[in-house]
Design a protein around this motif. Sequence first.
Motif, PDB file in Angstrom:
ATOM      1  N   GLY A  97       3.126  59.272  40.649  1.00 53.34           N
ATOM      2  CA  GLY A  97       3.905  58.179  40.068  1.00 53.34           C
ATOM      3  C   GLY A  97       4.371  58.606  38.693  1.00 53.34           C
ATOM      4  O   GLY A  97       3.831  59.562  38.112  1.00 53.34           O
ATOM      5  N   ALA A  98       5.358  57.884  38.183  1.00 52.49           N
ATOM      6  CA  ALA A  98       5.860  58.209  36.846  1.00 52.49           C
ATOM      7  C   ALA A  98       4.904  57.661  35.790  1.00 52.49           C
ATOM      8  O   ALA A  98       4.499  58.360  34.863  1.00 52.49           O
ATOM      9  CB  ALA A  98       7.252  57.626  36.662  1.00 52.49           C
ATOM     10  N   GLY A  99       4.517  56.394  35.954  1.00 46.71           N
ATOM     11  CA  GLY A  99       3.668  55.730  34.962  1.00 46.71           C
ATOM     12  C   GLY A  99       2.202  56.027  35.251  1.00 46.71           C
ATOM     13  O   GLY A  99       1.730  55.789  36.349  1.00 46.71           O
ATOM     14  N   ARG A 152       6.241  48.491  33.096  1.00 42.56           N
ATOM     15  CA  ARG A 152       4.931  47.938  33.455  1.00 42.56           C
ATOM     16  C   ARG A 152       4.895  46.529  32.884  1.00 42.56           C
ATOM     17  O   ARG A 152       5.375  46.285  31.764  1.00 42.56           O
ATOM     18  CB  ARG A 152       3.790  48.764  32.840  1.00 42.56           C
ATOM     19  CG  ARG A 152       3.487  50.058  33.573  1.00 42.56           C
ATOM     20  CD  ARG A 152       2.918  49.852  34.975  1.00 42.56           C
ATOM     21  NE  ARG A 152       2.626  51.108  35.640  1.00 42.56           N
ATOM     22  CZ  ARG A 152       3.473  51.754  36.441  1.00 42.56           C
ATOM     23  NH1 ARG A 152       4.668  51.249  36.690  1.00 42.56           N
ATOM     24  NH2 ARG A 152       3.111  52.887  37.013  1.00 42.56           N
ATOM     25  N   HIS A 194       7.152  44.843  42.508  1.00 45.78           N
ATOM     26  CA  HIS A 194       6.945  46.268  42.179  1.00 45.78           C
ATOM     27  C   HIS A 194       7.478  47.183  43.300  1.00 45.78           C
ATOM     28  O   HIS A 194       6.700  47.847  43.996  1.00 45.78           O
ATOM     29  CB  HIS A 194       5.466  46.551  41.897  1.00 45.78           C
ATOM     30  CG  HIS A 194       5.274  47.788  41.059  1.00 45.78           C
ATOM     31  ND1 HIS A 194       4.216  47.957  40.208  1.00 45.78           N
ATOM     32  CD2 HIS A 194       6.022  48.917  40.934  1.00 45.78           C
ATOM     33  CE1 HIS A 194       4.299  49.130  39.610  1.00 45.78           C
ATOM     34  NE2 HIS A 194       5.402  49.734  40.039  1.00 45.78           N
TER      35      HIS A 194
HETATM   36  O1  GLV Z   1       5.796  52.293  39.212  1.00 46.00           O
HETATM   37  C1  GLV Z   1       6.070  53.353  39.679  1.00 46.00           C
HETATM   38  C2  GLV Z   1       5.761  54.604  39.060  1.00 46.00           C
HETATM   39  O2  GLV Z   1       5.128  54.606  37.990  1.00 46.00           O
HETATM   40  O3  GLV Z   1       6.133  55.658  39.601  1.00 46.00           O
END
Ligand code: GLV
Length: 342
Positions: A88-90, A256, A303
């Motif tokens: 994930g990115a976050g 977020r 989400h």
């Molecule tokens: O929320 C999605 C991510 O962080 O990839």
Amino acid sequence: MTQEKIRILLLGDIDHAHTAWSSLGEFGELVKPEATNRAAFLQECRDGKFEGVVAAYRTFGSASITGMVDEEVVNALPSSLKYLAHCGAGYDQVDVHACSARNPPIRVSNVPTAVDDATADVNMFLIIGALRNFNTGMQALREGKWRGQPAPPLGHDPQGKVLGILGMGGIGRNLKKKAEAFGMKVIYHNRRQLSDELSGGAQYVTFDKLLSTSDVLSLNLPLNMLTLPEKHTRHIISKAEFAKMKDGVVVVNTARGAVIDEAALVDALDAGKVFSAGLDVFEEEPKIHPGLVRNPNVLLVPHMGTWTTETQTAMEEWAIGNIRVALQSGKLKSPVPEQADL
Ligand SMILES: O=CC(=O)O
């Protein structure tokens, strides 16, 4: 010479990139926890079930088993663990600071780039949907009331509006290009001002100027409360920040939930300070503040920023790629910025 047997731990599920995951079997044994909750997971760690695990892959959803990868989990993970690849990115669920503090450190990677288009697409959908306040009419239609009585207030066009982007990373920059195609003028605030090449010529402004001049405010910055408790972005948008915004501002969040103080947003919506909001993320997912659910001026998406077959596949492949490259070269492909100098 016998090669040392290593193990690779899967926290969560692989839904798409099965071949890529299985191919890691050439490096060693692929293992999964049996635990279904945090206490049991910690016990498995302490019982030495993951001894010899050198790399771990984790998903956002794996927090339902392990909980946050906080100091307690980091310290319980096997001493052999060198790499943690987050899909994930976050990576707000991972205490990178605690990972760096271990000796030797656990190196953490995330998935940049692969998420940018899908997330910026949802971001644009929320901007248009919130500006036009589509939710009000769509909700009335499903209740058999056509546009509703009274009809919803007229929406606003994106053309000529100022879009303020807070956080000009990959998603923010991707959004900028998309928003410009809709005729929006983009300004941004970021920890650091970007080069003209990276910012694409978007004007860099102070945080206060971003708040006071944006017609639409888009949150595209990371939540970092575990990793940088002293400089955290939790509730970076709260009561005082809403007070500085234009009357009738539109607020959109695909980052977020906790970067906005949800209760303050509900108040600002109720007071009419915020015209409408488009939200893909929430402070306590899957719980949603009742003040957001009852307000027809809020467009809610559960989400789903990266919820496409193509993007989910690319994300899994990227995260697995991080493990492969690390096992081959000793270095992750996309280490998180906090560990760039580790
Ligand atoms: O929320 C999605 C991510 O962080 O990839």
